[in-house]
Design an enzyme around this catalytic site. Sequence first.
Site, PDB file in Angstrom:
ATOM      1  N   HIS A 102     -15.622   1.721   8.527  1.00 40.79           N
ATOM      2  CA  HIS A 102     -15.470   0.633   9.491  1.00 40.79           C
ATOM      3  C   HIS A 102     -14.044   0.092   9.458  1.00 40.79           C
ATOM      4  O   HIS A 102     -13.474  -0.128   8.383  1.00 40.79           O
ATOM      5  CB  HIS A 102     -16.457  -0.476   9.137  1.00 40.79           C
ATOM      6  CG  HIS A 102     -16.617  -1.529  10.173  1.00 40.79           C
ATOM      7  ND1 HIS A 102     -17.048  -1.266  11.451  1.00 40.79           N
ATOM      8  CD2 HIS A 102     -16.416  -2.880  10.125  1.00 40.79           C
ATOM      9  CE1 HIS A 102     -17.120  -2.394  12.137  1.00 40.79           C
ATOM     10  NE2 HIS A 102     -16.727  -3.382  11.360  1.00 40.79           N
ATOM     11  N   SER A 151     -15.777  -4.230  16.245  1.00 38.21           N
ATOM     12  CA  SER A 151     -16.834  -4.866  15.456  1.00 38.21           C
ATOM     13  C   SER A 151     -17.375  -6.080  16.210  1.00 38.21           C
ATOM     14  O   SER A 151     -17.853  -5.943  17.322  1.00 38.21           O
ATOM     15  CB  SER A 151     -16.302  -5.225  14.066  1.00 38.21           C
ATOM     16  OG  SER A 151     -17.344  -5.554  13.182  1.00 38.21           O
ATOM     17  N   GLU A 197     -19.014   4.518   9.023  1.00 40.85           N
ATOM     18  CA  GLU A 197     -18.731   3.083   9.120  1.00 40.85           C
ATOM     19  C   GLU A 197     -19.108   2.322   7.847  1.00 40.85           C
ATOM     20  O   GLU A 197     -18.347   1.502   7.336  1.00 40.85           O
ATOM     21  CB  GLU A 197     -19.502   2.487  10.302  1.00 40.85           C
ATOM     22  CG  GLU A 197     -19.151   3.051  11.659  1.00 40.85           C
ATOM     23  CD  GLU A 197     -18.121   2.240  12.411  1.00 40.85           C
ATOM     24  OE1 GLU A 197     -17.519   1.333  11.811  1.00 40.85           O
ATOM     25  OE2 GLU A 197     -17.937   2.511  13.610  1.00 40.85           O
TER      26      GLU A 197
END
Length: 484
Positions: free
Chosen positions: A402, A187, A309
């Site tokens: 995610h 990320s 995600e």
Amino acid sequence: MEPVCTTRQGQVSGRISVEGVASFLGVPYAKAPRFGPPEPAEPWEGIRPAVAYGPTPPKARYAPPLDALIPETFVAAGPGESYLNLNVWTPSPTSGGAGLPVMVWIHGGSFTNGSSADPTYDGTAFARDGVVLVSVNYRLGTEGFLHLAGVPDNRGLLDQIAALEWVRDNIASFGGDPGRVTVFGESAGAMGIGVLLGTERARGLFRRAILESGATHHFLRPASAALITARLAEKLGIEPTAAAFAAVPEDVLRPAQAELRAEIGARPDPALWGEAALNMMPFEPVVDEHVLPASDCGVELLVGSNREEYLLFLVPTERLRLVSEARLRGAAETYGLDPDKALALYRESRPQAMPGEIFDALTTDWFYRVPAIRLAEAVPGSHLYEFAWRSPRFDGRLGACHAVELGFVFDLVGSDAYTPMLGEGAPQALADTMHGAWVAFATTGDPGWAPYDRDSRTTMVFDEESATVDDPRPQERELWDGLR
């Protein structure tokens, strides 16, 4: 007997685990002056104990319900302590060095959360498998990324470079080879690495890089960053200067940062927020323009994303069922797509999907998947992956969201720290496969499948049964040509 290693600042003593791994925690690598570039850590006399995590950067907690899914660790700084510290796990703590591959972990958290002290990033499994693992703290939020006149931008990234310089200068004492460094992150951590790939000062500090769910597309241009600074100063009732922000107490500044992000989400107008209106991140790297790394950048890459995600931000909040057709069409238009053409295409392979599920597919591609593909296209020899295992949490709706891959990367799927995200009984075989691929890439540059190229577009899909696929969902990929 406690292991002792020597750094340029002084000696540190660690601990040996039952697995035979030596850990050295909370080792200072730099000091963090307010809104200034990192400075060298102070030397010390004698042997410094390194058996507990060091202070963590100032930050707010994740907003509910994410706070229940993603663990956050807070360690307060004592007098004179710096939160620019790192941790080392090694199977070979020797002063002479064993020449082992080194992996440097840069955590995610939207550039406002996370730390190297979080239990989800324990490096024991990497060291068990012959890698020296280093995890790093860096400045977050306003301290790390607020754009201010007269002070350097991207102070959080300067911290990461300082940590990599520490690794270059000291890691041999812990058994690592400074010429075999792989930097990896997820990320925001991966997005920061994407910027480091084009940063001259970072050149030569790492040989390989792994970017999970983040690439080179997320940044603020200076004009957009100035909008963020002006609005935050207005909220605090101060001038938009480094001196004025330095005078604001942390317990006042942190809530204001969180409120600012909420304002962007409530009114995502590019005229108000610039690029932050699209990705909802007011604190991120500030650069003049988007530049992919040169094909001869000298860094071997492993990049990828998770299949669903954005479900992390839709399912726990119950927003998934609230996304309307109008909101979905608006997102497609904002991303530069023809909504009629784009939504019809995404629905072809998802005929029963509700608008929120199409929104997830669309946003996942814009935010994560397509940037990873573009990076793999730019650097020949790169390896591409997609993580497709679906978490059973929230009645199976959380999916391949995610951050769900992290427990598999760190080989910690049985840890209580990952249970909120993975549920019970996550497949250990998948952890063996994915963690093994990361170790293999750091060791040899080959994670176990063919590199990506524009002809085959070979992609490793990690799932209960992992296998390579040539060009998954090609029509959806082609939809973004010239746009992302």
